[in-house]
Write a protein that holds these residues in place. Structure first.
Motif, short mmCIF file in Angstrom:
data_model
loop_
_atom_site.label_atom_id
_atom_site.label_comp_id
_atom_site.label_asym_id
_atom_site.label_seq_id
_atom_site.Cartn_x
_atom_site.Cartn_y
_atom_site.Cartn_z
N GLY A 1 0.82 -1.06 -0.02
CA GLY A 1 0.10 -0.22 -0.03
C GLY A 1 0.84 1.15 -0.14
O GLY A 1 2.09 1.20 -0.21
N ALA A 2 0.11 2.54 0.44
CA ALA A 2 0.57 3.45 0.13
C ALA A 2 2.05 3.95 1.45
O ALA A 2 2.60 4.56 1.25
N ASP A 3 1.88 2.89 2.55
CA ASP A 3 2.93 3.13 3.32
C ASP A 3 4.07 2.24 3.39
O ASP A 3 4.79 2.08 4.15
N ALA A 4 4.06 1.60 2.21
CA ALA A 4 5.09 0.36 2.03
C ALA A 4 6.55 1.25 2.24
O ALA A 4 6.71 2.51 1.70
N GLY A 5 7.67 0.45 3.15
CA GLY A 5 8.68 1.00 3.20
C GLY A 5 8.94 1.83 4.61
O GLY A 5 9.91 2.35 4.97
N THR A 6 7.57 2.09 5.27
CA THR A 6 7.56 2.84 6.42
C THR A 6 7.65 1.85 7.53
O THR A 6 7.12 0.82 7.67
N TRP A 7 8.32 2.14 8.70
CA TRP A 7 8.41 1.22 9.95
C TRP A 7 7.50 1.90 11.03
O TRP A 7 7.49 3.20 11.17
N ASN A 8 6.57 0.85 11.60
CA ASN A 8 5.80 1.39 13.07
C ASN A 8 6.70 0.83 14.05
O ASN A 8 6.69 -0.41 14.10
N VAL A 9 7.26 1.75 14.92
CA VAL A 9 7.83 1.19 16.06
C VAL A 9 7.02 1.46 17.46
O VAL A 9 6.48 2.83 17.52
N ASP A 10 6.82 0.73 18.10
CA ASP A 10 6.04 0.95 19.57
C ASP A 10 7.15 1.08 20.53
O ASP A 10 8.09 0.41 20.87
N VAL A 11 6.70 2.29 21.18
CA VAL A 11 7.81 2.76 22.18
C VAL A 11 7.04 2.80 23.67
O VAL A 11 6.16 3.86 23.57
N VAL A 12 7.43 2.51 24.47
CA VAL A 12 7.08 2.67 25.92
C VAL A 12 7.70 3.59 26.86
O VAL A 12 8.92 3.43 27.12
N ARG A 13 7.23 4.73 27.08
CA ARG A 13 7.87 5.81 27.62
C ARG A 13 8.01 5.33 29.34
O ARG A 13 7.20 4.73 29.67
N SER A 14 8.78 6.15 29.85
CA SER A 14 9.08 5.92 31.41
C SER A 14 7.70 6.02 32.23
O SER A 14 7.67 5.49 33.35
N ASP A 15 6.72 6.82 31.81
CA ASP A 15 5.73 6.89 32.69
C ASP A 15 4.50 5.87 32.31
O ASP A 15 3.46 5.89 32.91
N GLY A 16 4.87 4.82 31.32
CA GLY A 16 3.91 3.73 30.92
C GLY A 16 3.20 4.05 29.60
O GLY A 16 2.30 3.10 29.16
N ALA A 17 2.93 5.21 29.18
CA ALA A 17 2.49 5.60 28.15
C ALA A 17 3.02 5.03 26.65
O ALA A 17 4.31 4.91 26.54
N GLU A 18 2.40 4.45 25.91
CA GLU A 18 2.88 3.48 24.67
C GLU A 18 2.64 4.59 23.35
O GLU A 18 1.49 4.93 23.22
N TYR A 19 3.46 4.59 22.50
CA TYR A 19 3.37 5.35 21.67
C TYR A 19 3.57 4.62 20.25
O TYR A 19 4.77 3.70 20.28
N ASP A 20 2.91 5.03 19.09
CA ASP A 20 3.37 4.14 17.67
C ASP A 20 4.17 5.35 16.98
O ASP A 20 3.39 6.45 16.67
#
Length: 211
Positions: free
Chosen positions: A94-113
């Motif tokens: 699709g249109a996002d081919a070649g893009t990385w999705n990285v999941d990161v958990v911050r020190s406060d426990g919040a998770e970010y994509d």
């Protein structure tokens, strides 16, 4: 008379080096007979071989690569959103081919994509507000705790697995009772899965398309 004219025409064409496809007509026959000559095109079996090779290619796993590796994408995501990287996945369609999705958990426990482009640029970071059940939340917290400060984090695990092929996905796995990195690689069209220990970096093949 007609036969003589046709024969003369064929002879002249053959002497000129041309390829002749002709039909000789009989005096009393309306049906045509193919003329036989030395310039005959033979259809080889190579077309069939090409088709077979095409079928083999279609059976192989094809990955639309990125301009940056998994390790580079993880590093870029952590520079933008500090924390613990718990997974990374390459979009190959699709249109996002070649893009990385990285999941990161911050020190406060919040998770970010964190989305990283094929050029290594962070496109954006989006907080994951999905609320799962208490059991899943507990498992996620346990995994994050085991990965935080691990000797072989997602970045190092991706570097380790890169020796086996192009890394397309990495995430934490605790199916064996102990948290380890599960890494997918592609090499020469073959997809393999590997387990990388978070403490020693030991890599073990889990399975492969060839198994």
């Amino acid at each position: 008379m007609k036969r003589n004219i046709v024969i003369a025409t064929l002879t002249a064409a053959a002497l000129a080096g041309g390829t002749v496809v002709a039909f000789a007509a009989g005096d009393d026959e309306s049906a045509a007979r193919p003329a036989t000559g030395t310039n005959v095109r033979v259809v080889s079996d190579r077309d069939d071989d090409t088709d077979d090779r095409s079928d083999d290619t279609e059976d192989r796993t094809t990955v639309r690569g990125s301009g940056v590796s998994a390790a580079e994408a993880i590093a870029a995501a952590l520079r933008h959103t500090p924390g613990t990287a718990v997974s990374a996945e390459l979009e190959d369609d699709g249109a996002d081919a070649g893009t990385w999705n990285v999941d990161v958990v911050r020190s406060d426990g919040a998770e970010y994509d964190v989305n990283v482009s094929g050029a290594g640029k962070v496109l954006g970071a989006y907080r994951d507000n999905d609320e799962g059940d208490d059991d899943n939340d507990s498992e996620d917290r346990a995994e994050s705790a085991a990965l935080k400060g691990a000797k072989f984090d997602a970045h190092k695990a991706a570097l380790t697995a890169a020796a086996k092929g192009t890394v397309t996905e990495i995430d934490a796995d605790d199916d064996s009772g102990a948290v380890a990195w599960n890494v997918a690689t592609v090499k020469a069209g073959t997809t393999s899965e590997w387990s990388v220990a978070v403490d020693t970096g030991k890599i073990t093949r889990v399975q492969s398309d060839e198994d």
